[in-house]
Design a protein around this motif. Structure first.
Motif, PDB file in Angstrom:
ATOM      1  N   GLY A 181       0.808  -1.219   0.000  1.00 23.32           N
ATOM      2  CA  GLY A 181       0.000   0.000   0.000  1.00 23.32           C
ATOM      3  C   GLY A 181       0.837   1.261   0.000  1.00 23.32           C
ATOM      4  N   LEU A 182       1.954   1.239   0.731  1.00 25.12           N
ATOM      5  CA  LEU A 182       2.826   2.413   0.772  1.00 25.12           C
ATOM      6  C   LEU A 182       3.566   2.591  -0.548  1.00 25.12           C
ATOM      7  CD1 LEU A 182       4.298   2.116   4.391  1.00 25.12           C
ATOM      8  CD2 LEU A 182       2.484   3.637   3.597  1.00 25.12           C
ATOM      9  N   GLU A 183       3.885   1.485  -1.190  1.00 25.29           N
ATOM     10  CA  GLU A 183       4.576   1.565  -2.480  1.00 25.29           C
ATOM     11  C   GLU A 183       3.633   2.069  -3.576  1.00 25.29           C
ATOM     12  OE1 GLU A 183       7.316  -1.519  -4.871  1.00 25.29           O
ATOM     13  OE2 GLU A 183       5.191  -1.956  -4.959  1.00 25.29           O
ATOM     14  N   LYS A 184       2.358   1.630  -3.523  1.00 20.63           N
ATOM     15  CA  LYS A 184       1.380   1.972  -4.559  1.00 20.63           C
ATOM     16  C   LYS A 184       0.335   2.955  -4.032  1.00 20.63           C
ATOM     17  CE  LYS A 184       2.990  -1.028  -7.562  1.00 20.63           C
ATOM     18  NZ  LYS A 184       3.611  -0.638  -8.835  1.00 20.63           N
ATOM     19  N   GLY A 199       8.907 -20.235   4.245  1.00 18.79           N
ATOM     20  CA  GLY A 199       9.608 -21.488   4.453  1.00 18.79           C
ATOM     21  C   GLY A 199       8.833 -22.477   5.299  1.00 18.79           C
ATOM     22  N   GLY A 200       8.028 -21.958   6.238  1.00 20.64           N
ATOM     23  CA  GLY A 200       7.341 -22.882   7.144  1.00 20.64           C
ATOM     24  C   GLY A 200       5.874 -22.624   7.355  1.00 20.64           C
ATOM     25  N   THR A 201       5.379 -21.449   6.962  1.00 19.40           N
ATOM     26  CA  THR A 201       3.981 -21.109   7.207  1.00 19.40           C
ATOM     27  C   THR A 201       3.336 -20.526   5.954  1.00 19.40           C
ATOM     28  OG1 THR A 201       4.560 -18.891   8.013  1.00 19.40           O
ATOM     29  CG2 THR A 201       4.407 -20.652   9.662  1.00 19.40           C
ATOM     30  N   PHE A 202       2.013 -20.568   5.942  1.00 16.46           N
ATOM     31  CA  PHE A 202       1.260 -20.073   4.799  1.00 16.46           C
ATOM     32  C   PHE A 202       0.058 -19.271   5.292  1.00 16.46           C
ATOM     33  CE2 PHE A 202      -2.355 -21.124   1.813  1.00 16.46           C
ATOM     34  CZ  PHE A 202      -2.027 -20.157   0.883  1.00 16.46           C
ATOM     35  N   ASP A 203      -0.108 -18.072   4.750  1.00 19.32           N
ATOM     36  CA  ASP A 203      -1.238 -17.213   5.113  1.00 19.32           C
ATOM     37  C   ASP A 203      -1.840 -16.581   3.875  1.00 19.32           C
ATOM     38  OD1 ASP A 203      -1.307 -17.291   8.006  1.00 19.32           O
ATOM     39  OD2 ASP A 203       0.583 -16.205   7.980  1.00 19.32           O
ATOM     40  N   VAL A 204      -3.138 -16.371   3.922  1.00 20.06           N
ATOM     41  CA  VAL A 204      -3.849 -15.604   2.906  1.00 20.06           C
ATOM     42  C   VAL A 204      -4.659 -14.544   3.638  1.00 20.06           C
ATOM     43  CG1 VAL A 204      -5.609 -15.625   1.096  1.00 20.06           C
ATOM     44  CG2 VAL A 204      -4.029 -17.534   1.308  1.00 20.06           C
ATOM     45  N   THR A 205      -4.504 -13.295   3.243  1.00 23.52           N
ATOM     46  CA  THR A 205      -5.254 -12.208   3.870  1.00 23.52           C
ATOM     47  C   THR A 205      -5.783 -11.278   2.783  1.00 23.52           C
ATOM     48  OG1 THR A 205      -4.022 -12.269   5.950  1.00 23.52           O
ATOM     49  CG2 THR A 205      -5.101 -10.206   5.410  1.00 23.52           C
ATOM     50  N   ILE A 206      -7.050 -10.900   2.935  1.00 18.62           N
ATOM     51  CA  ILE A 206      -7.669  -9.947   2.012  1.00 18.62           C
ATOM     52  C   ILE A 206      -7.797  -8.608   2.731  1.00 18.62           C
ATOM     53  CG2 ILE A 206      -9.729  -9.398   0.656  1.00 18.62           C
ATOM     54  CD1 ILE A 206     -10.178 -12.459   0.440  1.00 18.62           C
ATOM     55  N   VAL A 207      -7.236  -7.573   2.117  1.00 15.59           N
ATOM     56  CA  VAL A 207      -7.189  -6.243   2.728  1.00 15.59           C
ATOM     57  C   VAL A 207      -7.754  -5.208   1.759  1.00 15.59           C
ATOM     58  CG1 VAL A 207      -5.723  -4.558   3.911  1.00 15.59           C
ATOM     59  CG2 VAL A 207      -5.039  -6.969   3.843  1.00 15.59           C
ATOM     60  N   LYS A 208      -8.617  -4.344   2.286  1.00 13.73           N
ATOM     61  CA  LYS A 208      -9.074  -3.195   1.502  1.00 13.73           C
ATOM     62  C   LYS A 208      -8.148  -2.029   1.827  1.00 13.73           C
ATOM     63  CE  LYS A 208     -13.486  -2.233   1.090  1.00 13.73           C
ATOM     64  NZ  LYS A 208     -14.853  -1.771   1.426  1.00 13.73           N
ATOM     65  N   ILE A 209      -7.537  -1.454   0.776  1.00 15.05           N
ATOM     66  CA  ILE A 209      -6.547  -0.393   0.969  1.00 15.05           C
ATOM     67  C   ILE A 209      -7.018   0.886   0.289  1.00 15.05           C
ATOM     68  CG2 ILE A 209      -4.150   0.321   0.565  1.00 15.05           C
ATOM     69  CD1 ILE A 209      -3.386  -2.620   0.432  1.00 15.05           C
ATOM     70  N   LYS A 210      -6.891   1.983   1.019  1.00 17.07           N
ATOM     71  CA  LYS A 210      -7.124   3.310   0.441  1.00 17.07           C
ATOM     72  C   LYS A 210      -6.251   4.299   1.196  1.00 17.07           C
ATOM     73  CE  LYS A 210     -10.644   6.656  -0.977  1.00 17.07           C
ATOM     74  NZ  LYS A 210     -12.084   7.018  -0.961  1.00 17.07           N
ATOM     75  N   ASN A 211      -5.408   5.003   0.439  1.00 18.22           N
ATOM     76  CA  ASN A 211      -4.418   5.885   1.054  1.00 18.22           C
ATOM     77  C   ASN A 211      -3.601   5.091   2.060  1.00 18.22           C
ATOM     78  OD1 ASN A 211      -5.221   8.099  -0.481  1.00 18.22           O
ATOM     79  ND2 ASN A 211      -6.809   8.661   0.994  1.00 18.22           N
ATOM     80  N   LYS A 212      -3.591   5.537   3.312  1.00 15.15           N
ATOM     81  CA  LYS A 212      -2.828   4.835   4.347  1.00 15.15           C
ATOM     82  C   LYS A 212      -3.761   4.081   5.299  1.00 15.15           C
ATOM     83  CE  LYS A 212       1.324   7.770   4.440  1.00 15.15           C
ATOM     84  NZ  LYS A 212       0.990   8.790   3.450  1.00 15.15           N
TER      85      LYS A 212
END
Length: 617
Positions: A181-184, A199-212
């Motif tokens: 978000g900070l890059e884009k 290497g050892g864990t797996f995560d999926v997260t859905i985030v709504k981003i606007k500005n900061k």
């Protein structure tokens, strides 16, 4: 004072800090931006990072890795039992806690996973202190989104042992979303799916981003899925091949297994850019050399179930967020295992190639986001990240055990925090004067199959028939993920509560002992470094003196004096070879012996003072 952001990974770790209006990834003492999460103990020193990883072939019993897979788990955990068969180091059972047994400096040491993790954290902390020339005490540390309460607490205990005060624990994919978000940075609202396969864990997260502003919609994952499992599949494949070809069983050969693991890890990396890779280990078992190859197609077949499980998690997380794939604007890839072509292919087939973001560094994004949050909560008036806003979710459902053993869910997973959820219940037996509440987290129907958090009681209830006395139970989760459960008896107003904070679960005695050990290791390392520097200084001096009388630009000394200098140089060099890392005062004494012979010789020749200056350095 600076607050650092740390990504403590299963395979690799990374640290970052906000300074002069930008976030900087900090190099370690070897100039690398990423530090392997490996610790090795030799006879007289402790190694951390890549130098520790290089020890695995020759020093496999004392080279520790994948420790994050142990942290916060019990010894009888099936995953721990499966992993330990592939490790070279020895795991022991201490009150159902997995501990590592190693020999160091002639003594047997029993170390908790928190202590090993603390060594990695301390190394990262030292790197920042060396770069900034200031003491660091506060940090934001990332954890897998699906880490349970015990695993999070154990991570904080590790940080405390390392001398760090954890201001916030943030989920790894949320930190990566901040980095993206900070890059884009844009005014347009975006739905971003963070696919974090390390290497050892797996995560999926859905985030709504606007500005900061970062609004987490849903999260899912597996705390035991990653590149290490892909390596293990290859190891098992090649062990079977070796056994079949040589009519033997090399499974008990831990040294061989660890050497094979390194070869398989390299092959896995090569298969990300090539269609075929070679696996070669000389003298793998009983002096027998091993050489084989693996195609990308075979590697994908070996790990098909793992790859398909990642896609299932993606779809489940979309469902939890009440979204479909068309509503995702970008898929951000985080973690080294997202470089695997098959992983990218599956995601491209699901979302379309144009939605896969490849601009964020998969190895550094998590630490980058953690440092951004660190700057935000440090209240640095000069920081441009003061406006950063993060809304996270509860990763696992929270509830209590009912009388029949079922799990009563009060706070559903992916509920936004902070939150306050109420539940009504009543006594389960006639004439009951005490109500017990046992708190769990997890998604299973039976409470016993979920993760136990703690328990408390409400006493002094009026004796009455079953179901007459009522209770109101409240689960409160604050913005830091701290859970407080309160239950009140309606008729009397009597109540009790329990708080599951992030202060850690080690007893004060355990923590004190581990802090003392950590300080002892630190002092030992500092002493070893001084001794090493002094003996290297002595060795440099020996060669400088020797070259001064034997080199092409040597001084004009008599044959007798030259012979005497060469003799003392040989004597000192033999002493260095016979005394590994000698004490500082012993090296200084040898230096004085060398100077005693050399000074009179060099003082009587022209320009001899030039070589004598090296004795003053």
């Amino acid at each position: 004072m600076k607050v650092i952001g740390i990504d403590l990974g299963t395979s690799n770790s990374c640290v970052a800090v906000y300074k002069i209006n930008q976030i900087e990834i900090i190099d370690n003492d070897q100039g690398e931006r990423v530090t392997p999460s490996w610790v090795s103990f030799t006879d007289d020193e402790r190694l951390i990072g890549n130098v520790a990883k290089l020890e695995v072939s020759s020093n496999f019993e004392r080279t520790l890795f994948q420790i994050k897979r142990l942290i916060g788990r019990t010894y009888d955990d099936p995953m721990v039992q499966a992993d330990m068969k592939l490790w070279g180091f020895t795991l022991i059972n201490e009150e159902n806690k997995p501990k590592i047994s190693i020999e160091h400096k002639g003594r047997r040491k029993i170390l908790a996973p928190e202590e090993i993790s603390a060594m990695i954290l301390e190394s990262l902390k030292t790197s920042v202190e060396d770069r900034l020339d200031e003491t660091i005490t506060d940090a934001v540390i990332t954890v897998p989104a699906y880490f349970n309460n015990t695993q999070r607490n154990a991570t904080i205990d590790a940080a405390r042992i390392a001398g760090l005060n954890v201001l916030r624990v943030i989920n790894e994919p949320t930190a990566a979303a901040i980095a993206y978000g900070l890059e884009k940075e844009t005014n347009e609202e975006q739905n971003v799916l963070v696919f974090d396969l390390g290497g050892g864990t797996f995560d999926v997260t859905i985030v709504k981003i606007k500005n900061k502003e970062f609004d987490v919609k849903a999260t899912g994952g597996d705390t035991h899925l990653g590149g290490d499992d892909f390596d293990n599949c290859m190891v098992n494949h090649f062990v079977s091949e070796f056994n079949r070809k040589n009519d033997c069983d090399m499974s008990p050969n831990k040294r061989g297994i660890n050497r094979l693991r390194i070869a398989c890890e390299n092959a896995k990396k090569n298969l990300s850019v090539k269609k075929n890779a070679t696996v070669q280990v000389d003298g793998l078992h009983s002096g027998i050399d091993f050489k084989s190859s693996i195609t990308r197609a075979k590697f994908e077949d070996l790990n098909r179930d793992y790859f398909e499980n990642t896609l299932k998690t993606v779809k489940d997380t979309l469902s939890s967020a009440d979204m479909n794939k068309s509503e995702i604007d970008k898929v951000v890839l985080v973690g080294g295992s997202t470089r695997i072509p098959k992983v990218r292919e599956l995601l491209q087939n699901l979302f379309g190639e144009n939605k896969i973001n490849k601009t964020v560094n998969p190895d550094e994004a998590v630490a980058y986001g953690a440092a951004a949050l660190a700057s935000n909560i440090s209240k640095d008036e000069l920081s441009e990240l003061r406006e950063l806003k993060i809304s996270d979710v509860v990763p696992l459902s929270l509830g209590y055990k009912q009388s029949g053993g079922g799990m009563v869910t009060v706070v559903k997973r992916n509920t936004k925090i902070p939150t306050k959820q109420w539940n009504k219940n009543s006594t389960a037996k006639d004439n009951q004067i005490e109500a017990r509440f046992t708190i769990y987290e997890g998604e299973r129907a039976a409470a016993k199959d979920n993760h136990f958090l703690g328990k408390f009681s409400v006493k002094g209830i009026p004796a009455a028939l079953r179901g007459v006395e009522k209770f109101k139970t409240c689960f409160i989760v604050d913005e830091n993920g701290i859970l407080t459960v309160t239950s009140r008896n309606v008729s009397t107003g009597k109540e009790n509560q329990i708080t599951f904070d992030k202060s850690g679960k080690l007893s004060e005695g355990e923590l004190r002992r581990m802090l003392e050990d950590a300080n002892r290791f630190k002092q030992d390392d500092a002493e070893w470094k001084k001794r090493s520097e002094q003996v290297h200084k002595l060795e440099d001096l020996v060669y400088a003196v020797k070259h001064a009388v034997t080199g092409e630009m040597s001084f004009d000394v008599s044959d007798k004096d030259k012979k005497e200098i060469i003799k003392i140089c040989k004597k000192v060099k033999t002493w260095i070879n016979d005394n590994q890392n000698p004490k500082v005062h012993d090296s200084k004494k040898k230096m004085a012996d060398l100077e005693k012979i050399c000074r009179p010789i060099f003082e009587k020749i022209r320009d001899g003072s030039e070589i004598l200056r090296i004795f003053q350095k």
